[in-house]
Write a protein that holds these residues in place. Structure first.
Motif, PDB file in Angstrom:
ATOM      1  N   GLN A  33     -18.100   0.579  -4.997  1.00 16.42           N
ATOM      2  CA  GLN A  33     -16.766  -0.031  -4.984  1.00 16.42           C
ATOM      3  C   GLN A  33     -15.830   0.635  -3.986  1.00 16.42           C
ATOM      4  O   GLN A  33     -14.901   0.005  -3.478  1.00 16.42           O
ATOM      5  CB  GLN A  33     -16.158   0.039  -6.380  1.00 16.42           C
ATOM      6  N   MET A  34     -16.055   1.925  -3.702  1.00 14.89           N
ATOM      7  CA  MET A  34     -15.166   2.643  -2.785  1.00 14.89           C
ATOM      8  C   MET A  34     -15.193   2.072  -1.367  1.00 14.89           C
ATOM      9  O   MET A  34     -14.264   2.304  -0.593  1.00 14.89           O
ATOM     10  CB  MET A  34     -15.524   4.133  -2.764  1.00 14.89           C
ATOM     11  N   SER A  35     -16.241   1.336  -1.029  1.00 12.83           N
ATOM     12  CA  SER A  35     -16.272   0.695   0.282  1.00 12.83           C
ATOM     13  C   SER A  35     -15.294  -0.466   0.378  1.00 12.83           C
ATOM     14  O   SER A  35     -14.999  -0.944   1.478  1.00 12.83           O
ATOM     15  CB  SER A  35     -17.689   0.192   0.598  1.00 12.83           C
ATOM     16  N   ASP A  36     -14.806  -0.925  -0.766  1.00 13.32           N
ATOM     17  CA  ASP A  36     -13.924  -2.093  -0.794  1.00 13.32           C
ATOM     18  C   ASP A  36     -12.677  -1.786  -1.623  1.00 13.32           C
ATOM     19  O   ASP A  36     -12.456  -2.377  -2.682  1.00 13.32           O
ATOM     20  CB  ASP A  36     -14.684  -3.286  -1.383  1.00 13.32           C
ATOM     21  N   PRO A  37     -11.836  -0.832  -1.180  1.00 14.28           N
ATOM     22  CA  PRO A  37     -10.698  -0.409  -1.997  1.00 14.28           C
ATOM     23  C   PRO A  37      -9.660  -1.502  -2.231  1.00 14.28           C
ATOM     24  O   PRO A  37      -8.888  -1.432  -3.179  1.00 14.28           O
ATOM     25  CB  PRO A  37     -10.095   0.753  -1.201  1.00 14.28           C
ATOM     26  N   LEU A  38      -9.643  -2.526  -1.372  1.00 14.71           N
ATOM     27  CA  LEU A  38      -8.669  -3.606  -1.528  1.00 14.71           C
ATOM     28  C   LEU A  38      -9.274  -4.822  -2.225  1.00 14.71           C
ATOM     29  O   LEU A  38      -8.615  -5.852  -2.366  1.00 14.71           O
ATOM     30  CB  LEU A  38      -8.109  -4.003  -0.161  1.00 14.71           C
ATOM     31  N   SER A  39     -10.544  -4.714  -2.626  1.00 12.16           N
ATOM     32  CA  SER A  39     -11.240  -5.789  -3.368  1.00 12.16           C
ATOM     33  C   SER A  39     -11.192  -7.119  -2.625  1.00 12.16           C
ATOM     34  O   SER A  39     -10.900  -8.178  -3.198  1.00 12.16           O
ATOM     35  CB  SER A  39     -10.631  -5.945  -4.771  1.00 12.16           C
ATOM     36  N   ARG A  40     -11.538  -7.068  -1.341  1.00  6.15           N
ATOM     37  CA  ARG A  40     -11.535  -8.310  -0.555  1.00  6.15           C
ATOM     38  C   ARG A  40     -12.827  -8.480   0.238  1.00  6.15           C
ATOM     39  O   ARG A  40     -12.891  -9.244   1.186  1.00  6.15           O
ATOM     40  CB  ARG A  40     -10.333  -8.305   0.383  1.00  6.15           C
ATOM     41  N   GLY A  41     -13.890  -7.745  -0.164  1.00  9.81           N
ATOM     42  CA  GLY A  41     -15.190  -7.886   0.470  1.00  9.81           C
ATOM     43  C   GLY A  41     -15.430  -6.965   1.643  1.00  9.81           C
ATOM     44  O   GLY A  41     -16.366  -7.182   2.420  1.00  9.81           O
ATOM     45  N   ASP A  42     -14.641  -5.899   1.776  1.00 11.42           N
ATOM     46  CA  ASP A  42     -14.828  -4.960   2.890  1.00 11.42           C
ATOM     47  C   ASP A  42     -16.020  -4.031   2.628  1.00 11.42           C
ATOM     48  O   ASP A  42     -16.543  -3.954   1.515  1.00 11.42           O
ATOM     49  CB  ASP A  42     -13.571  -4.110   3.083  1.00 11.42           C
ATOM     50  N   ASN A  43     -16.413  -3.311   3.684  1.00 14.52           N
ATOM     51  CA  ASN A  43     -17.496  -2.332   3.575  1.00 14.52           C
ATOM     52  C   ASN A  43     -17.140  -1.117   4.418  1.00 14.52           C
ATOM     53  O   ASN A  43     -17.841  -0.752   5.362  1.00 14.52           O
ATOM     54  CB  ASN A  43     -18.824  -2.945   4.017  1.00 14.52           C
ATOM     55  N   TRP A  44     -16.020  -0.469   4.055  1.00 11.90           N
ATOM     56  CA  TRP A  44     -15.475   0.617   4.857  1.00 11.90           C
ATOM     57  C   TRP A  44     -16.425   1.811   4.968  1.00 11.90           C
ATOM     58  O   TRP A  44     -16.485   2.462   6.008  1.00 11.90           O
ATOM     59  CB  TRP A  44     -14.146   1.092   4.253  1.00 11.90           C
ATOM     60  N   LEU A  45     -17.122   2.123   3.892  1.00 10.87           N
ATOM     61  CA  LEU A  45     -17.965   3.329   3.868  1.00 10.87           C
ATOM     62  C   LEU A  45     -19.450   3.013   4.032  1.00 10.87           C
ATOM     63  O   LEU A  45     -20.287   3.922   4.019  1.00 10.87           O
ATOM     64  CB  LEU A  45     -17.755   4.091   2.553  1.00 10.87           C
ATOM     65  N   LEU A  61     -10.050  17.665   3.439  1.00 15.61           N
ATOM     66  CA  LEU A  61     -10.876  16.757   2.645  1.00 15.61           C
ATOM     67  C   LEU A  61     -10.118  16.285   1.411  1.00 15.61           C
ATOM     68  O   LEU A  61     -10.129  15.094   1.063  1.00 15.61           O
ATOM     69  CB  LEU A  61     -12.174  17.458   2.235  1.00 15.61           C
ATOM     70  N   GLY A  62      -9.435  17.212   0.735  1.00 17.04           N
ATOM     71  CA  GLY A  62      -8.653  16.850  -0.438  1.00 17.04           C
ATOM     72  C   GLY A  62      -7.540  15.874  -0.115  1.00 17.04           C
ATOM     73  O   GLY A  62      -7.303  14.902  -0.851  1.00 17.04           O
ATOM     74  N   LEU A  63      -6.851  16.104   1.010  1.00 18.71           N
ATOM     75  CA  LEU A  63      -5.779  15.199   1.409  1.00 18.71           C
ATOM     76  C   LEU A  63      -6.323  13.816   1.766  1.00 18.71           C
ATOM     77  O   LEU A  63      -5.701  12.785   1.445  1.00 18.71           O
ATOM     78  CB  LEU A  63      -5.019  15.786   2.595  1.00 18.71           C
ATOM     79  N   LEU A  64      -7.482  13.773   2.418  1.00 16.94           N
ATOM     80  CA  LEU A  64      -8.088  12.489   2.757  1.00 16.94           C
ATOM     81  C   LEU A  64      -8.483  11.715   1.503  1.00 16.94           C
ATOM     82  O   LEU A  64      -8.276  10.494   1.417  1.00 16.94           O
ATOM     83  CB  LEU A  64      -9.313  12.704   3.655  1.00 16.94           C
ATOM     84  N   LEU A  65      -9.049  12.419   0.523  1.00 14.00           N
ATOM     85  CA  LEU A  65      -9.422  11.757  -0.727  1.00 14.00           C
ATOM     86  C   LEU A  65      -8.190  11.253  -1.456  1.00 14.00           C
ATOM     87  O   LEU A  65      -8.202  10.152  -2.033  1.00 14.00           O
ATOM     88  CB  LEU A  65     -10.213  12.728  -1.612  1.00 14.00           C
ATOM     89  N   LEU A  66      -7.103  12.047  -1.441  1.00  8.23           N
ATOM     90  CA  LEU A  66      -5.866  11.591  -2.059  1.00  8.23           C
ATOM     91  C   LEU A  66      -5.340  10.343  -1.356  1.00  8.23           C
ATOM     92  O   LEU A  66      -4.908   9.379  -2.007  1.00  8.23           O
ATOM     93  CB  LEU A  66      -4.816  12.704  -2.008  1.00  8.23           C
ATOM     94  N   GLY A  67      -5.379  10.350  -0.020  1.00 14.67           N
ATOM     95  CA  GLY A  67      -4.915   9.182   0.721  1.00 14.67           C
ATOM     96  C   GLY A  67      -5.758   7.951   0.435  1.00 14.67           C
ATOM     97  O   GLY A  67      -5.218   6.850   0.279  1.00 14.67           O
ATOM     98  N   TYR A  68      -7.072   8.134   0.348  1.00 14.05           N
ATOM     99  CA  TYR A  68      -7.964   7.001   0.063  1.00 14.05           C
ATOM    100  C   TYR A  68      -7.691   6.447  -1.333  1.00 14.05           C
ATOM    101  O   TYR A  68      -7.630   5.229  -1.527  1.00 14.05           O
ATOM    102  CB  TYR A  68      -9.413   7.459   0.177  1.00 14.05           C
ATOM    103  N   ALA A  69      -7.501   7.371  -2.293  1.00 13.99           N
ATOM    104  CA  ALA A  69      -7.184   6.936  -3.657  1.00 13.99           C
ATOM    105  C   ALA A  69      -5.844   6.208  -3.690  1.00 13.99           C
ATOM    106  O   ALA A  69      -5.668   5.218  -4.421  1.00 13.99           O
ATOM    107  CB  ALA A  69      -7.170   8.131  -4.599  1.00 13.99           C
ATOM    108  N   ALA A  70      -4.880   6.684  -2.891  1.00  6.22           N
ATOM    109  CA  ALA A  70      -3.564   6.053  -2.860  1.00  6.22           C
ATOM    110  C   ALA A  70      -3.649   4.636  -2.320  1.00  6.22           C
ATOM    111  O   ALA A  70      -2.947   3.729  -2.799  1.00  6.22           O
ATOM    112  CB  ALA A  70      -2.603   6.887  -2.016  1.00  6.22           C
ATOM    113  N   VAL A  71      -4.509   4.414  -1.332  1.00  8.06           N
ATOM    114  CA  VAL A  71      -4.693   3.059  -0.797  1.00  8.06           C
ATOM    115  C   VAL A  71      -5.184   2.125  -1.902  1.00  8.06           C
ATOM    116  O   VAL A  71      -4.660   1.017  -2.079  1.00  8.06           O
ATOM    117  CB  VAL A  71      -5.687   3.078   0.383  1.00  8.06           C
ATOM    118  N   ALA A  72      -6.190   2.579  -2.657  1.00  8.69           N
ATOM    119  CA  ALA A  72      -6.726   1.743  -3.729  1.00  8.69           C
ATOM    120  C   ALA A  72      -5.711   1.541  -4.838  1.00  8.69           C
ATOM    121  O   ALA A  72      -5.595   0.445  -5.410  1.00  8.69           O
ATOM    122  CB  ALA A  72      -8.006   2.371  -4.291  1.00  8.69           C
ATOM    123  N   ALA A  73      -4.935   2.595  -5.167  1.00 10.79           N
ATOM    124  CA  ALA A  73      -3.990   2.510  -6.279  1.00 10.79           C
ATOM    125  C   ALA A  73      -2.750   1.693  -5.933  1.00 10.79           C
ATOM    126  O   ALA A  73      -2.236   0.943  -6.768  1.00 10.79           O
ATOM    127  CB  ALA A  73      -3.582   3.917  -6.720  1.00 10.79           C
TER     128      ALA A  73
END
Length: 440
Positions: A353-365, A76-88
């Motif tokens: 906002q986490m559903s749209d980490p790339l700020s392009r109108g996505d709804n991932w979550l 879970l921690g690694l997945l959250l880090l990866g998700y944060a890395a995508v946004a960052a």
């Protein structure tokens, strides 16, 4: 910086529809009365980490000890880090990028309720620990000890420095919500933690990772504790007594408490008028004020606790770290008072906002269509009572923790008079903290 981020969900005096003078007087009276009652009714130590608590149910012991459970937390921690890395890394440099809310809200503030409810949650999910353990397995070294022994004299000082670096970024740096700034901070943090973990093992992370130290300290106010390898249920104050006093612990609590107080102070009309009317840049003034608050709180604690140890037989230099644990409930109380509505309301915004980490109108979550519930801000009297209660209860619990430690350390003839300097310091913290809460 976006208004929601720098405001920290606080409306200051406008959402505290109660008398400042009454709140301060009542809080100080509660503190003094608590000390008086303790002086009469609490004559011997009641907390002992080696014997307190009762074992958790067998099924829970087995679950927590199971490798599958531990690795699920690590994944879970690694997945959250990866998700944060995508946004960052791939996300846009906009304040709606969820990395800002994930870092400043869900991690920094959200760690408090999670640690109170679940124990040292960052230690369980920390992707840094997982990476360090994997590196140790690959190289054949001890994951806890690493290649070299961690110098005992350093204690928690690296964590105090890391915490100061975080609050400096959040509260003082003029570009804290620019993506480049946050990327650089996170890159340095990850590099230092991974290098230290590789050299000194996970023991380094337990002493130096600011988020792990922060979460673990708060977790000592939960009901979950350890007696050796046994998971036990304890009263929060008995669990708090199990905090190991190491060098730098007083620095950690000084930074945590001082930075929260500064966050209130920097929004006060008096400070804003001073900064706006000065020829010196506001950033310079805020840097000086943050340093003054953190160093000042630490200095007050050092002086008050060293004055406490009259004839104790314990080295005076050791007393600040031995009493530092009593500041943890006070810190939690101030975090509740200062960041409650910020966490509840901007935390919801971050989940959206986490559903749209790339700020392009996505709804991932599937959360992009959610709306923020501002119920708490619409009930200012309730919010005011929670904030004042957080400060007062935190200080009362701090007095209890300090009293129990004092009667264990001090000789009988000084068990009451020796506590007076620390009581005076806590009264000053109570009055000052409530004043800043109303003034911001």
């Amino acid at each position: 910086m976006a208004p929601d981020l720098w405001a920290h969900g606080l409306g200051g005096a406008k959402d505290l529809p109660i008398s400042r003078e009454l709140a301060v007087a009542g809080a100080v009276a509660a503190l003094v009365i608590s000390f008086t009652v303790l002086a009469v009714a609490w004559r011997s130590p009641r907390y002992d980490a080696a014997s307190s608590g009762r074992p958790a149910p067998a099924w829970l012991q087995s679950l927590v000890a199971a490798p599958a459970y531990r690795w699920a937390a690590k994944v879970l921690g690694l997945l959250l880090l990866g998700y944060a890395a995508v946004a960052a890394v791939l996300g846009q440099d906009l304040v709606i990028n969820p990395i800002f809310g994930m870092f400043y809200v869900l991690v920094w503030v959200g760690l408090v309720p999670l640690s109170l409810l679940l124990g040292p949650v960052w230690r369980a999910v920390s992707p840094l620990r997982t990476i360090v353990e994997l590196i140790a397995r690959a190289t054949g070294s001890d994951p806890e000890r690493g290649i070299y022994d961690y110098p005992a004299r350093l204690g928690y000082w690296p964590a105090a420095l890391g915490l100061y670096a975080f609050v400096w970024l959040e509260l003082v740096h003029p570009h804290s919500t620019e993506l480049g700034t946050l990327r650089l901070w996170l890159a340095v943090y990850l590099a230092v933690m991974l290098a230290g973990g590789t050299l000194f093992g996970t023991r380094f992370l337990a002493r130096a990772d600011p988020f792990e130290v922060y979460s673990t300290l708060v977790a000592h106010l939960s009901v979950w504790g350890r007696r050796g390898d046994v998971l036990v249920l304890r009263s929060p104050l008995a669990n708090l007594d199990s905090v190991v006093a190491r060098p730098g612990l007083v620095g950690v609590v000084g930074v945590l408490f001082g930075s929260t107080a500064f966050d209130s102070f920097r929004e006060s009309p008096m400070w804003l008028r001073h900064v706006q009317g000065s020829e010196i840049s506001g950033t310079v003034w805020n840097n000086l004020a943050l340093l003054a608050f953190c160093a000042g709180v630490t200095a007050v604690l050092v002086v008050a606790t060293m004055a406490t140890g009259v004839g104790s037989g314990t080295a005076r230099s050791a007393l600040p770290d031995l009493f530092a644990h009593s500041m943890v409930p006070i810190i939690v109380g101030y975090i509740v008072a200062h960041y409650l509505s910020y966490l509840v309301e901007y935390g919801q915004t971050t989940l959206i906002q986490m559903s749209d980490p790339l700020s392009r109108g996505d709804n991932w979550l599937g959360t992009a269509d959610w709306s923020v519930n501002y119920w708490l801000s619409y009930h200012p009297t309730l919010l005011a009572n929670i904030k004042v209660a957080g400060v007062v209860i935190g200080h009362i619990l701090g007095v209890v923790a300090a009293h129990d430690r004092a009667i264990r350390l001090l000789p009988a003839r000084h068990q009451l008079t020796g506590q007076l300097p620390l009581l005076v310091a806590m009264v000053a913290f109570t009055a000052g903290g409530l004043y800043l809460l109303f003034a911001s």
